[in-house]
Design an enzyme around this catalytic site. Structure first.
Site, PDB file in Angstrom:
ATOM      1  N   GLU A 115      -5.699  -9.455   2.726  1.00 16.50           N
ATOM      2  CA  GLU A 115      -4.552  -8.901   1.995  1.00 16.50           C
ATOM      3  C   GLU A 115      -4.492  -9.341   0.535  1.00 16.50           C
ATOM      4  OE1 GLU A 115      -1.223  -9.630   4.647  1.00 16.50           O
ATOM      5  OE2 GLU A 115      -1.937  -8.106   6.044  1.00 16.50           O
TER       6      GLU A 115
ATOM      7  N   GLU B 159      -6.634  -4.568  10.888  1.00 18.93           N
ATOM      8  CA  GLU B 159      -5.486  -5.268  11.471  1.00 18.93           C
ATOM      9  C   GLU B 159      -4.316  -4.308  11.484  1.00 18.93           C
ATOM     10  OE1 GLU B 159      -4.443  -9.049   9.614  1.00 18.93           O
ATOM     11  OE2 GLU B 159      -2.341  -8.683  10.046  1.00 18.93           O
TER      12      GLU B 159
END
Length: 444
Positions: free
Chosen positions: A77, A195
């Site tokens: 991220e 994810e």
């Protein structure tokens, strides 16, 4: 930066984990820390080259021990605006190339190498495009992106969002845009969902670990496959309120069984599927896995309407199917529907039509209605115990799914249905229908 202590993965623990990986038969992708060595830049991002010495040491040890790791993923991220920190795409591309060089060098004498994956973050079209352009054609094996499109787990409207077709369709643009970038840039990189927990901050108890979440999860699997996604990694196997297993008893939550049925029934060739009728029905079709014919997935987001579905085939003039790695044209499995209210004798008229019009040549590709006399199909009807969407017990064809005393997974058995009859999709239910007598040219 999020208040966690300095973590350490000792080699003995890595050895134990790899023994578990080997016994489970799982394919393992390991996420590497991409922040080591970074310095703050004036624009607020983190810069400077990645310090890969520790990562290279782990990869070297793993190869020396003969452990098979399916892939190494760089970072978590940090793409686009990032979550807590961000790194520019230009620097990230250089770091991906460094990781690829390390993996290639360590595995230069082995026939198969682990994949290199990045960035494991949220989709940002400009950032992702720059990363692809600077690593093409083959320095990045997999582009991974994360999905938490339902917002925070504390949201009290999660169930309403899950049952809203417009919310579910909000992901179409991301899947479509990423597919478009990969196709247009001339890269061999493929897309994965790296994810996806739906609702971030660990989800919400009795929503993301209950029956209702299979509406979201199976719709995601169908939609992502439609847009050429090669793998879908669920957050999580265990941990938080979105785990596939209960965190204390290790018993499977409903989504475990949904994933298992998907895995067993849906093949890797994806058929273009259109649907005539209410937007509360989600329809996806694949060539059946290890079986002739097709498997149809039907999701009924309506709590008061039973839907009867008939299937017809229209073969695309160009032929072919959308398969992993093949990016060819679609064969269309046209799904038409008759809506029937759940209340006996009550009929619902004027259902909204929103099917796309296809200019396909009508090659003879008979649907199941034209199957031989006595033909049957396999149906798997999923409903919540007691009709409660928040139930953590899933019923398969009316029977509760529960593990055996030894922890064994129950048999997932179909009901045989006359292939000439429509598929009956009850309110708030999910149906997998394996239609062996449906002859889609793409599946032959």
């Amino acid at each position: 930066m999020f208040g966690f202590t300095q973590g350490c993965l000792p080699l003995r623990r890595w050895d134990e984990l790899n023994a578990f990986f080997q016994k489970s038969g799982a394919k393992i992708v390991f996420g590497l820390n991409a922040m080591k060595g970074r310095v703050p830049l004036p624009d607020g991002s983190m810069g400077g080259p990645w310090d890969y010495t520790n990562a290279a040491s782990l990869i070297q040890y793993t190869a020396y021990k003969g452990y098979h790791i399916h892939g190494w993923e760089l970072g978590n991220e940090l793409s686009g605006k990032g979550v807590g920190a961000r790194i520019g795409a230009d620097q990230y591309a250089a770091d991906v190339i460094a990781l690829k060089t390390i993996v290639d060098d360590i595995h230069r004498s082995t026939p198969s190498k682990p994949l290199v994956l990045a960035p494991g973050g949220f989709f940002d079209p400009d950032w992702f495009t720059e990363l692809i352009v600077k690593t093409k054609p083959n320095l990045l094996n997999v582009m991974t992106h994360h999905i938490y499109n339902l917002g925070p787990g504390r949201d009290t409207n999660l169930i309403e969002k899950i049952l809203n077709p417009s919310v579910l369709d909000g992901m179409v643009s991301i899947f479509s845009n990423l597919q478009g970038i990969l196709k247009s840039t001339g890269t061999s990189t493929v897309a994965w969902v790296g994810e996806a927990g739906g609702a971030y901050n660990s989800g919400h108890h009795l929503v993301t670990d209950a029956f209702v979440f299979s509406f979201w999860f199976l719709d995601q699997l169908g939609m992502s496959a439609k847009y050429d996604t090669k793998s879908y990694c669920r957050q999580s196997l265990i941990g938080g309120n979105y785990g596939l297993l209960n965190t204390t008893t290790f018993q499977p939550n409903p989504d475990y069984y949904s994933a298992l049925l998907w895995h067993r029934l849906m093949g890797t060739k994806v058929l273009a599927t259109t649907f005539n009728g209410t937007n509360k029905i989600r329809a996806y079709a694949h060539c059946a896995k290890d079986s002739p014919g097709i498997t149809l997935l039907l999701i009924n987001l309506s709590g008061n309407t039973k839907t009867e579905v008939t299937v017809t085939a229209h073969a695309a003039a160009a032929g072919g199917a959308h398969k992993h790695g093949e990016r060819t044209s679609y064969t269309t499995a046209q799904v038409s529907v008759t809506n029937q209210a759940a209340t006996a004798g009550e009929h619902k008229h004027g259902a909204r039509r929103h099917a796309r019009k296809f200019g396909h040549a009508h090659a003879h590709a008979p649907g199941f209605a034209a199957a031989a006399d006595g033909a049957t199909r396999d149906e798997y009807h999923l409903t919540p115990k007691g009709g409660d969407l928040r139930s953590q017990v899933m019923l398969l064809n009316g029977k509760a799914l529960a593990t055996g005393a030894d922890g064994s997974i129950p048999r997932l058995e179909a009901v045989k249905v006359d292939a000439a009859q429509p598929i009956a999709v009850a309110p708030y239910s999910i149906v997998f229908a394996r239609i062996s007598d449906f002859h889609a040219p793409a599946c032959s």
